[in-house]
Write a protein that holds these residues in place. Structure first.
Motif, PDB file in Angstrom:
ATOM      1  N   PHE A 460     -33.786 -40.772  -3.992  1.00  0.00           N
ATOM      2  CA  PHE A 460     -32.471 -40.400  -4.524  1.00  0.00           C
ATOM      3  C   PHE A 460     -31.593 -40.947  -3.611  1.00  0.00           C
ATOM      4  O   PHE A 460     -29.263 -40.974  -3.428  1.00  0.00           O
ATOM      5  N   ASP A 461     -32.139 -40.953  -1.796  1.00  0.00           N
ATOM      6  CA  ASP A 461     -31.492 -41.187  -1.041  1.00  0.00           C
ATOM      7  C   ASP A 461     -30.807 -42.561  -1.461  1.00  0.00           C
ATOM      8  O   ASP A 461     -29.085 -42.963  -0.962  1.00  0.00           O
ATOM      9  N   ASP A 462     -31.063 -43.594  -1.930  1.00  0.00           N
ATOM     10  CA  ASP A 462     -30.854 -44.810  -1.957  1.00  0.00           C
ATOM     11  C   ASP A 462     -29.482 -44.158  -3.508  1.00  0.00           C
ATOM     12  O   ASP A 462     -28.795 -45.099  -2.895  1.00  0.00           O
ATOM     13  N   LEU A 463     -30.026 -43.526  -4.312  1.00  0.00           N
ATOM     14  CA  LEU A 463     -28.550 -43.315  -5.304  1.00  0.00           C
ATOM     15  C   LEU A 463     -27.004 -42.726  -5.172  1.00  0.00           C
ATOM     16  O   LEU A 463     -26.294 -43.492  -5.481  1.00  0.00           O
ATOM     17  N   ARG A 464     -27.240 -41.991  -3.754  1.00  0.00           N
ATOM     18  CA  ARG A 464     -26.242 -41.218  -2.660  1.00  0.00           C
ATOM     19  C   ARG A 464     -25.011 -42.494  -2.604  1.00  0.00           C
ATOM     20  O   ARG A 464     -25.000 -42.112  -2.677  1.00  0.00           O
ATOM     21  N   SER A 465     -26.078 -43.384  -1.695  1.00  0.00           N
ATOM     22  CA  SER A 465     -25.404 -44.721  -1.471  1.00  0.00           C
ATOM     23  C   SER A 465     -24.574 -45.291  -2.268  1.00  0.00           C
ATOM     24  O   SER A 465     -23.533 -45.677  -1.609  1.00  0.00           O
ATOM     25  N   ASN A 466     -25.944 -45.644  -3.807  1.00  0.00           N
ATOM     26  CA  ASN A 466     -24.567 -46.277  -4.332  1.00  0.00           C
ATOM     27  C   ASN A 466     -23.458 -45.432  -5.094  1.00  0.00           C
ATOM     28  O   ASN A 466     -22.672 -46.338  -5.827  1.00  0.00           O
ATOM     29  N   THR A 467     -24.409 -44.690  -5.368  1.00  0.00           N
ATOM     30  CA  THR A 467     -22.949 -44.078  -5.583  1.00  0.00           C
ATOM     31  C   THR A 467     -21.450 -43.617  -4.884  1.00  0.00           C
ATOM     32  O   THR A 467     -20.597 -43.228  -5.401  1.00  0.00           O
ATOM     33  N   ILE A 468     -21.797 -43.545  -3.986  1.00  0.00           N
ATOM     34  CA  ILE A 468     -20.434 -43.606  -2.563  1.00  0.00           C
ATOM     35  C   ILE A 468     -20.582 -45.134  -3.300  1.00  0.00           C
ATOM     36  O   ILE A 468     -18.881 -44.657  -2.934  1.00  0.00           O
ATOM     37  N   MET A 469     -20.345 -45.892  -2.303  1.00  0.00           N
ATOM     38  CA  MET A 469     -20.239 -47.417  -3.046  1.00  0.00           C
ATOM     39  C   MET A 469     -19.113 -47.608  -4.086  1.00  0.00           C
ATOM     40  O   MET A 469     -18.420 -48.244  -4.339  1.00  0.00           O
ATOM     41  N   ALA A 470     -19.441 -47.052  -5.493  1.00  0.00           N
ATOM     42  CA  ALA A 470     -19.317 -47.606  -6.582  1.00  0.00           C
ATOM     43  C   ALA A 470     -18.611 -46.446  -6.140  1.00  0.00           C
ATOM     44  O   ALA A 470     -17.469 -47.376  -6.808  1.00  0.00           O
ATOM     45  N   ALA A 471     -17.993 -45.491  -6.004  1.00  0.00           N
ATOM     46  CA  ALA A 471     -16.935 -44.862  -6.706  1.00  0.00           C
ATOM     47  C   ALA A 471     -15.750 -45.150  -5.671  1.00  0.00           C
ATOM     48  O   ALA A 471     -14.680 -44.727  -6.195  1.00  0.00           O
ATOM     49  N   ILE A 472     -16.351 -45.561  -4.442  1.00  0.00           N
ATOM     50  CA  ILE A 472     -14.955 -46.177  -3.948  1.00  0.00           C
ATOM     51  C   ILE A 472     -14.806 -47.706  -3.900  1.00  0.00           C
ATOM     52  O   ILE A 472     -13.366 -47.238  -4.051  1.00  0.00           O
ATOM     53  N   MET A 473     -15.460 -47.814  -4.259  1.00  0.00           N
ATOM     54  CA  MET A 473     -14.453 -49.153  -5.302  1.00  0.00           C
ATOM     55  C   MET A 473     -14.231 -49.060  -6.729  1.00  0.00           C
ATOM     56  O   MET A 473     -12.967 -49.923  -6.862  1.00  0.00           O
ATOM     57  N   THR A 474     -13.873 -47.733  -7.465  1.00  0.00           N
ATOM     58  CA  THR A 474     -13.770 -47.901  -7.771  1.00  0.00           C
ATOM     59  C   THR A 474     -11.648 -47.675  -7.714  1.00  0.00           C
ATOM     60  O   THR A 474     -11.543 -47.288  -8.348  1.00  0.00           O
ATOM     61  N   TYR A 475     -12.070 -46.536  -6.701  1.00  0.00           N
ATOM     62  CA  TYR A 475     -10.789 -45.995  -6.809  1.00  0.00           C
ATOM     63  C   TYR A 475     -10.287 -47.061  -5.892  1.00  0.00           C
ATOM     64  O   TYR A 475      -8.644 -46.625  -6.059  1.00  0.00           O
ATOM     65  N   MET A 476     -10.734 -47.490  -5.013  1.00  0.00           N
ATOM     66  CA  MET A 476      -9.674 -48.857  -4.617  1.00  0.00           C
ATOM     67  C   MET A 476      -9.687 -49.991  -5.759  1.00  0.00           C
ATOM     68  O   MET A 476      -8.340 -50.164  -5.187  1.00  0.00           O
ATOM     69  N   ALA A 477     -10.562 -49.875  -6.605  1.00  0.00           N
ATOM     70  CA  ALA A 477      -9.676 -50.858  -7.538  1.00  0.00           C
ATOM     71  C   ALA A 477      -8.282 -50.481  -8.511  1.00  0.00           C
ATOM     72  O   ALA A 477      -7.816 -50.795  -8.833  1.00  0.00           O
ATOM     73  N   SER A 478      -8.599 -48.481  -8.938  1.00  0.00           N
ATOM     74  CA  SER A 478      -7.341 -48.705  -9.736  1.00  0.00           C
ATOM     75  C   SER A 478      -6.699 -48.479  -9.011  1.00  0.00           C
ATOM     76  O   SER A 478      -5.152 -48.495  -9.266  1.00  0.00           O
ATOM     77  N   GLU A 479      -6.554 -48.156  -7.753  1.00  0.00           N
ATOM     78  CA  GLU A 479      -4.882 -48.547  -6.284  1.00  0.00           C
ATOM     79  C   GLU A 479      -4.352 -49.624  -6.079  1.00  0.00           C
ATOM     80  O   GLU A 479      -3.317 -49.776  -5.433  1.00  0.00           O
ATOM     81  N   ASP A 480      -5.525 -50.463  -6.138  1.00  0.00           N
ATOM     82  CA  ASP A 480      -4.383 -51.707  -5.409  1.00  0.00           C
ATOM     83  C   ASP A 480      -3.328 -52.383  -6.246  1.00  0.00           C
ATOM     84  O   ASP A 480      -3.667 -52.047  -7.466  1.00  0.00           O
ATOM     85  N   PRO A 481      -2.177 -52.825  -5.729  1.00  0.00           N
ATOM     86  CA  PRO A 481      -0.884 -52.860  -6.402  1.00  0.00           C
ATOM     87  C   PRO A 481      -1.249 -54.412  -7.533  1.00  0.00           C
ATOM     88  O   PRO A 481      -0.453 -54.677  -8.142  1.00  0.00           O
ATOM     89  N   GLU A 482      -2.581 -54.934  -6.769  1.00  0.00           N
ATOM     90  CA  GLU A 482      -2.465 -56.668  -7.535  1.00  0.00           C
ATOM     91  C   GLU A 482      -3.883 -56.256  -8.954  1.00  0.00           C
ATOM     92  O   GLU A 482      -4.689 -55.645  -8.760  1.00  0.00           O
TER      93      GLU A 482
END
Length: 516
Positions: A460-482
């Protein structure tokens, strides 16, 4: 000692600043929620322990679809089950395998997926081994002797110890001797099967036609106590896989003339034609609702165990990402979708159907992130052949905490994946889709498609890291002006063919599995 302390303090400060410098409340909330209020253990428990394996065409698969919709609804996320095809319906019952002669012992094993059922009281019969005969004519002459017998169709492994155990404790000479003997046995067994005139897939059907009482196989996964459990090809008699240890014992007894007698009870139900679904969750975009950031993980599994790391871990990670984003980023610029695909294990069928059925979505995908290779932390990210993938993936990844992103090896532009998991369905259609590839944790040997793929193997420690990565990258992709570039790179020459590699093309799914 003083020098070590002196060096440690600045490193600690730098790592702390890596998070503090984000200065983004949403990112900070994602990290805090994923770390302090993780729902991953509970989601994994409900999915793997309560529902269990999710073989396509089984009641458990539909139960999982409905569970995910209910879970998303409880979080305020719109979700639906979307039919994409039909499959041979099947429901696994109990499997009990007992040796009753020359002594009594209950054996470890299970019926294969879609195996026909035995009668309720089971089948009792002697065991015989596929013999080493001269050719297919000799095999045809021998074939009537299988009537009323259980037939062993797999090679007996010479050792149940994995190679790393041999290499840790064995002498160099004994390790080399074992590997040589195993290679020779493997070659000889393949020749034995070839001389029957059948393949490993068609041989059970020939034995069934000749009146065999059942088929016994053993597909060792090169680890302690681990077998891979796939599907039966028989239509009327049960096919069971028996663990290496017990299979070897039976084989040796039969070979020495001390013929074992087994009683096998393998109950299952043929449910006819059943519908298949993908589960789709959605957080609607506010500024660019017709552009999509997509999360992806296949929902189905083989059913030798409970499908915990293939792909329960990818499933619950993406569900947790959606939960956290809905809580702290409820009004994304672009629409955020999650796809939980059916029948990935039989050829990416659910995701290929989605690509085929929803060209209007696929053409507007900003990015897709897929997770499907075990419980480990993400350590590899390839550009999948998209020429400018580094530009956007690099920027988004840079917002992930250093302690997580430092593990990730990138490969840009990389080559497009032609299969392997569901991102390939989208890559073939030209959508920028990427695999969040994980560190092994001995996945290939111990949990991939095996009888040991259970909750206790989840890290689960690895899954929590993966959750953080995927959530942040999803957020950044949604916000990206390009809008992300979909330009494809010029592919290199294949070392296998000597010809330039070509981009994979979309393939139609099998929408009627086991029915035609």
């Amino acid at each position: 000692m003083k020098l070590k302390n002196y060096l440690f303090i600045p490193l600690f400060i730098v790592q702390g600043l890596a998070i503090a410098q984000t200065k983004d409340a949403i990112i900070e909330n994602i990290i805090k929620e994923a770390t302090e209020n993780s729902q991953l253990p509970q989601l994994a428990h409900e999915l793997t322990d309560l529902i269990g394996p999710r073989l396509v065409g089984t009641p458990q698969m539909k139960q999982a679809n409905d569970w995910a919709v209910a879970k998303y609804t409880s979080w305020g996320i719109s979700a639906r089950n979307e039919k994409w095809g039909e499959w041979k319906g099947w429901d696994r019952g109990i499997t009990h395998i007992d040796m009753i002669s020359p002594r009594v012992r209950s054996l470890e094993g299970t019926q294969l997926a879609w195996s026909p059922s035995t009668p309720a009281k089971g089948v009792t019969a002697d065991i015989i081994i596929i013999p080493d005969l001269a050719d297919s004519n000799a095999f045809k002459a021998w074939l009537p002797t299988v009537k009323g017998k259980f037939v062993m169709v797999s090679m007996m492994q010479p050792t149940g110890r994995p190679d790393d155990n041999w290499e840790q404790y064995g002498t160099k000479e004994s390790v080399e001797k074992m590997k040589k003997e195993r290679a020779e046995m493997t070659t000889a067994w393949a020749q034995r099967i070839r001389k029957t005139g059948f393949t490993s897939r068609t041989l059970p059907l020939a034995l069934e036609k000749a009146g065999a009482a059942g088929i016994i196989s053993s597909y060792w996964s090169a680890g302690f106590g681990v077998n891979k459990i796939f599907s039966a090809s028989t239509k009327k008699i049960a096919t069971v896989d028996i663990a290496l240890e017990d299979y070897g014992m039976l084989y040796r007894l039969a070979e020495s003339g001390n013929t074992p007698k087994l009683k096998i009870v393998a109950i299952s139900k043929d449910l006819g034609v059943v519908p298949n679904f993908n589960t789709i969750g959605e957080i609607k975009g506010t500024e660019k609702p017709e552009e999509y950031v997509m999360l992806s993980a296949h929902f189905d599994s083989w059913d030798g165990a409970t499908g915990a790391t293939d792909n329960g871990t990818g499933t619950v990670t993406m569900m947790e990402v959606m939960r956290i984003l809905k809580k702290f980023y409820p009004n994304p610029k672009r629409t955020i979708l999650v796809g939980h695909w059916g029948s990935e294990e039989q050829g990416l069928n659910g995701s290929r159907a989605f690509v085929e059925d929803h060209p209007e979505i696929v053409k507007n995908i900003q990015v897709l992130f897929n997770q499907d290779n075990g419980t480990g932390r993400v350590v590899d990210l390839s550009g999948q052949g998209f020429l400018n993938a580094y530009d956007y993936l690099g920027r988004w990844l840079n917002k992930v905490p250093y302690e997580i992103r430092k593990e990730v090896k990138t490969n840009f532009p990389g080559n497009p994946g032609g299969g392997g998991s569901d991102y390939a369905s989208f890559v073939a259609a030209g959508a920028p889709a990427f695999s969040l590839s994980s560190i092994s944790w001995a996945y290939g040997n111990y949990t991939w498609h095996t009888n040991r793929d259970t909750y206790d193997k989840i890290v689960f420690d690895d899954l929590r890291s993966n959750t953080i990565m995927a959530a942040i990258m999803t957020y950044m992709a949604s916000e990206d002006p390009e809008t992300t570039s979909k330009v494809k790179s010029v592919l290199p020459v294949s070392p296998r063919t000597g010809e330039p590699m070509t981009w994979p093309t979309p393939r139609s799914p099998n929408r009627r599995g086991g029915l035609d």
